[in-house]
Design a protein around this motif. Structure first.
Motif, PDB file in Angstrom:
ATOM      1  N   THR A   1      15.408  -8.415  13.956  1.00  0.00           N
ATOM      2  CA  THR A   1      14.888  -8.813  15.274  1.00  0.00           C
ATOM      3  C   THR A   1      13.527  -8.147  15.469  1.00  0.00           C
ATOM      4  OG1 THR A   1      15.860  -6.882  16.304  1.00  0.00           O
ATOM      5  CG2 THR A   1      17.221  -8.875  16.267  1.00  0.00           C
ATOM      6  N   GLY A   2      12.789  -8.600  16.446  1.00  0.00           N
ATOM      7  CA  GLY A   2      11.492  -7.995  16.748  1.00  0.00           C
ATOM      8  C   GLY A   2      11.645  -6.518  17.073  1.00  0.00           C
ATOM      9  N   ASP A   3      12.695  -6.168  17.841  1.00  0.00           N
ATOM     10  CA  ASP A   3      12.887  -4.763  18.230  1.00  0.00           C
ATOM     11  C   ASP A   3      13.160  -3.887  17.016  1.00  0.00           C
ATOM     12  OD1 ASP A   3      12.459  -5.307  20.815  1.00  0.00           O
ATOM     13  OD2 ASP A   3      14.587  -5.319  21.423  1.00  0.00           O
ATOM     14  N   PHE A   4      14.017  -4.384  16.134  1.00  0.00           N
ATOM     15  CA  PHE A   4      14.376  -3.624  14.938  1.00  0.00           C
ATOM     16  C   PHE A   4      13.145  -3.436  14.051  1.00  0.00           C
ATOM     17  CE2 PHE A   4      16.323  -3.406  10.595  1.00  0.00           C
ATOM     18  CZ  PHE A   4      17.048  -2.245  10.775  1.00  0.00           C
ATOM     19  N   PHE A   5      12.393  -4.509  13.887  1.00  0.00           N
ATOM     20  CA  PHE A   5      11.178  -4.472  13.070  1.00  0.00           C
ATOM     21  C   PHE A   5      10.208  -3.431  13.630  1.00  0.00           C
ATOM     22  CE2 PHE A   5       6.975  -5.977  11.754  1.00  0.00           C
ATOM     23  CZ  PHE A   5       7.174  -6.224  10.412  1.00  0.00           C
ATOM     24  N   TYR A   6      10.031  -3.470  14.942  1.00  0.00           N
ATOM     25  CA  TYR A   6       9.077  -2.557  15.576  1.00  0.00           C
ATOM     26  C   TYR A   6       9.529  -1.104  15.429  1.00  0.00           C
ATOM     27  CZ  TYR A   6       6.091  -0.240  18.898  1.00  0.00           C
ATOM     28  OH  TYR A   6       5.194   0.629  19.449  1.00  0.00           O
ATOM     29  N   GLU A   7      10.838  -0.889  15.642  1.00  0.00           N
ATOM     30  CA  GLU A   7      11.382   0.467  15.573  1.00  0.00           C
ATOM     31  C   GLU A   7      11.135   1.088  14.189  1.00  0.00           C
ATOM     32  OE1 GLU A   7      12.599   2.629  17.602  1.00  0.00           O
ATOM     33  OE2 GLU A   7      13.440   4.034  16.125  1.00  0.00           O
ATOM     34  N   LYS A   8      11.374   0.310  13.133  1.00  0.00           N
ATOM     35  CA  LYS A   8      11.184   0.815  11.763  1.00  0.00           C
ATOM     36  C   LYS A   8       9.695   1.089  11.507  1.00  0.00           C
ATOM     37  CE  LYS A   8      14.981   1.064  11.357  1.00  0.00           C
ATOM     38  NZ  LYS A   8      15.702   2.268  11.097  1.00  0.00           N
ATOM     39  N   LEU A   9       8.876   0.161  11.939  1.00  0.00           N
ATOM     40  CA  LEU A   9       7.434   0.300  11.731  1.00  0.00           C
ATOM     41  C   LEU A   9       6.890   1.514  12.495  1.00  0.00           C
ATOM     42  CD1 LEU A   9       5.343  -1.291  10.209  1.00  0.00           C
ATOM     43  CD2 LEU A   9       5.014  -2.752  12.196  1.00  0.00           C
ATOM     44  N   TYR A  10       7.404   1.691  13.699  1.00  0.00           N
ATOM     45  CA  TYR A  10       6.974   2.818  14.525  1.00  0.00           C
ATOM     46  C   TYR A  10       7.290   4.133  13.816  1.00  0.00           C
ATOM     47  CZ  TYR A  10       6.541   5.933  18.498  1.00  0.00           C
ATOM     48  OH  TYR A  10       6.147   6.957  19.326  1.00  0.00           O
ATOM     49  N   ARG A  11       8.488   4.230  13.272  1.00  0.00           N
ATOM     50  CA  ARG A  11       8.873   5.451  12.560  1.00  0.00           C
ATOM     51  C   ARG A  11       7.984   5.672  11.339  1.00  0.00           C
ATOM     52  NH1 ARG A  11      15.399   5.680  11.890  1.00  0.00           N
ATOM     53  NH2 ARG A  11      15.938   5.375  14.069  1.00  0.00           N
ATOM     54  N   MET A  12       7.779   4.599  10.568  1.00  0.00           N
ATOM     55  CA  MET A  12       6.957   4.739   9.369  1.00  0.00           C
ATOM     56  C   MET A  12       5.554   5.220   9.741  1.00  0.00           C
ATOM     57  SD  MET A  12       8.645   1.414   7.672  1.00  0.00           S
ATOM     58  CE  MET A  12       7.209   0.542   7.323  1.00  0.00           C
ATOM     59  N   ASN A  13       5.023   4.665  10.799  1.00  0.00           N
ATOM     60  CA  ASN A  13       3.697   5.081  11.245  1.00  0.00           C
ATOM     61  C   ASN A  13       3.691   6.532  11.694  1.00  0.00           C
ATOM     62  OD1 ASN A  13       2.334   2.738  10.720  1.00  0.00           O
ATOM     63  ND2 ASN A  13       2.702   1.841  12.736  1.00  0.00           N
ATOM     64  N   TRP A  14       4.778   6.904  12.350  1.00  0.00           N
ATOM     65  CA  TRP A  14       4.847   8.279  12.839  1.00  0.00           C
ATOM     66  C   TRP A  14       4.835   9.252  11.653  1.00  0.00           C
ATOM     67  CZ3 TRP A  14       4.140   9.941  17.647  1.00  0.00           C
ATOM     68  CH2 TRP A  14       4.352  11.297  17.872  1.00  0.00           C
ATOM     69  N   PHE A  15       5.625   8.957  10.633  1.00  0.00           N
ATOM     70  CA  PHE A  15       5.670   9.834   9.455  1.00  0.00           C
ATOM     71  C   PHE A  15       4.290   9.879   8.776  1.00  0.00           C
ATOM     72  CE2 PHE A  15      10.318   8.266   8.960  1.00  0.00           C
ATOM     73  CZ  PHE A  15      10.722   9.101   9.998  1.00  0.00           C
ATOM     74  N   LEU A  16       3.679   8.707   8.647  1.00  0.00           N
ATOM     75  CA  LEU A  16       2.367   8.665   7.987  1.00  0.00           C
ATOM     76  C   LEU A  16       1.321   9.451   8.782  1.00  0.00           C
ATOM     77  CD1 LEU A  16       2.178   4.958   6.840  1.00  0.00           C
ATOM     78  CD2 LEU A  16       1.908   6.957   5.365  1.00  0.00           C
ATOM     79  N   GLY A  17       1.402   9.323  10.103  1.00  0.00           N
ATOM     80  CA  GLY A  17       0.461  10.039  10.973  1.00  0.00           C
ATOM     81  C   GLY A  17       0.560  11.542  10.741  1.00  0.00           C
ATOM     82  N   ARG A  18       1.795  12.049  10.644  1.00  0.00           N
ATOM     83  CA  ARG A  18       1.981  13.485  10.437  1.00  0.00           C
ATOM     84  C   ARG A  18       1.443  13.900   9.064  1.00  0.00           C
ATOM     85  NH1 ARG A  18       3.036  11.723  14.391  1.00  0.00           N
ATOM     86  NH2 ARG A  18       0.896  12.316  14.648  1.00  0.00           N
ATOM     87  N   LEU A  19       1.615  13.013   8.075  1.00  0.00           N
ATOM     88  CA  LEU A  19       1.115  13.324   6.726  1.00  0.00           C
ATOM     89  C   LEU A  19      -0.405  13.434   6.724  1.00  0.00           C
ATOM     90  CD1 LEU A  19       2.796  11.297   3.853  1.00  0.00           C
ATOM     91  CD2 LEU A  19       2.607  13.761   4.145  1.00  0.00           C
ATOM     92  N   ILE A  20      -1.033  12.493   7.402  1.00  0.00           N
ATOM     93  CA  ILE A  20      -2.504  12.478   7.424  1.00  0.00           C
ATOM     94  C   ILE A  20      -3.027  13.750   8.096  1.00  0.00           C
ATOM     95  CG2 ILE A  20      -4.525  11.263   8.379  1.00  0.00           C
ATOM     96  CD1 ILE A  20      -2.631   8.663   7.964  1.00  0.00           C
ATOM     97  N   GLU A  21      -2.403  14.083   9.243  1.00  0.00           N
ATOM     98  CA  GLU A  21      -2.815  15.302   9.954  1.00  0.00           C
ATOM     99  C   GLU A  21      -2.625  16.549   9.110  1.00  0.00           C
ATOM    100  OE1 GLU A  21      -1.239  14.146  14.399  1.00  0.00           O
ATOM    101  OE2 GLU A  21      -0.264  15.747  13.285  1.00  0.00           O
ATOM    102  N   SER A  22      -1.536  16.562   8.324  1.00  0.00           N
ATOM    103  CA  SER A  22      -1.180  17.816   7.668  1.00  0.00           C
ATOM    104  C   SER A  22      -1.929  18.057   6.364  1.00  0.00           C
ATOM    105  CB  SER A  22       0.330  17.866   7.411  1.00  0.00           C
ATOM    106  OG  SER A  22       0.682  16.900   6.442  1.00  0.00           O
TER     107      SER A  22
END
Ligand code: HEM
Length: 325
Positions: A96-117
């Motif tokens: 579903t759109g919600d499920f897709f967004y939730e997974k993408l949001y998490r992936m982005n969050w992890f990537l964001g922390r990697l870039i910062e670190s």
């Protein structure tokens, strides 16, 4: 609904437990006895702390090599979390759109922390030590990170990972096996003078080519871009989803590569002398995103955005050499 007393609650739980074991053909009494003797779980066993802390084994006596190994391992663990989210999307019966967004949001969050670190490298690693201990690591290179390649394969149609100068060669009917020969990272690790593959590449291919090809075939219709294109039209056009897709693309194909490139420049160039990389690529040409133009979701961008891919960040971050020190 009538409220259960703690006693009734306990009885109900015991009954459910009995049922669960009986359904599996197991003896409830034996399991209860097992529970009587089994050890309590503790933190160090649960996360395998002792094993985890034995995995950082420097090859030289330079103290800062520990930072180098450990930060690579941290990155690989984050890659694992990203692949874990991608796997759930790939395996879901219905997205579903919600499920897709939730997974993408998490992936982005992890990537964001990697870039910062990434700055952990700059703060934690002395360049003089690096220049010396890196020689002991040849021909190993982050280039050989299979999880990095798996994330790419799980993100987009295979043609988008083909070296940009070779993409036109392939029709819609080209097989993954055909395109695999021109995947961008193989092009990066070929000695320009001799035309031969570097040892770093040959070793990587020997270990992982079959797995990568299998994964690429499995992801043909199940990669992130393909899943996105099958979402209902209104979900595909939801601004929130488009933004999250672009963020993912930019994080992986611009921001992380540039954070990484910034430190390659800082650590491999000493007093205007460029040191050879351990993986033997022509890295100043190979690493910058604006030369590679790797784009996972090309249909989401204007021509201008594609032309300018990776430029601004290079200008502001790498060329002005901003860093935490
Ligand atoms: C001072 C630190 C670092 C330097 C100087 C450096 C240098 C390089 C160079 C020169 C390459 C190109 C391949 C080669 O010729 O070896 C490369 C590729 C790569 N490195 Fe690093 N690296 C550093 C830190 C890291 C870290 C912490 C990671 C985390 C896992 C990493 C992951 C990668 C990956 C995934 C590639 C392949 C990129 C691609 O193919 O586009 N590197 N690195």
């Amino acid at each position: 609904m009538e409220h259960q007393s703690p006693q009734e609650d306990l009885q109900a739980k015991i009954e459910s437990l009995r049922k669960r074991y009986e359904e599996d053909g197991q003896s409830f009494a034996t399991h209860l006895e097992g529970a009587l003797h089994s050890r309590y779980i503790n933190y160090w066993d649960y996360i395998h702390l002792d094993t985890l802390l034995t995995l950082q084994t420097p090859k030289t006596d330079f103290p800062d090599e520990l930072i180098f190994i450990t930060y690579h391992q941290i990155t690989e663990l984050y890659f694992k979390l990203i692949l874990h989210e991608m796997g759930q999307l790939r395996e879901a019966n219905e997205v579903t759109g919600d499920f897709f967004y939730e997974k993408l949001y998490r992936m982005n969050w992890f990537l964001g922390r990697l870039i910062e670190s990434f700055d952990i490298i700059a703060v934690g690693m002395d360049q003089n030590q690096f220049i010396k201990f890196r020689a002991a690591l040849t021909p190993a290179s982050g280039f050989q990170s299979v999880q990095y390649r798996l994330i790419e394969i799980a993100s987009t149609d295979f043609i988008n990972l083909v070296d940009k100068d070779c993409r036109n060669k392939y029709s819609d009917y080209a097989t993954i096996e055909e395109m695999f020969e021109d995947i961008y990272w193989k092009k990066g690790a070929i000695d320009v003078a001799t035309g031969k593959k570097s040892l770093t590449l040959r070793q990587f291919e020997e270990k992982y080519s079959r797995r990568l090809l299998r994964m690429a075939n499995e992801n043909k219709i199940k990669n992130l871009y393909a899943i996105y294109k099958r979402l209902p039209f209104e979900v595909q056009n939801d601004e929130k989803i488009i933004l999250a897709m672009k963020r993912f693309d930019t994080y992986i194909n611009i921001n992380w590569p540039l954070a990484h490139y910034k430190y390659a420049v800082r650590y491999l160039i000493k007093e205007s002398n460029t040191v050879e990389s351990t993986g033997g690529t022509n890295w100043q040409k190979y690493l910058p995103p604006r030369f590679q133009k790797r784009i996972f979701f090309p249909s989401l961008y204007s021509e201008q955005e594609i032309n300018d891919w990776g430029k601004t960040w290079v200008e502001t971050e790498v060329l002005q050499n901003k860093s935490p020190r």
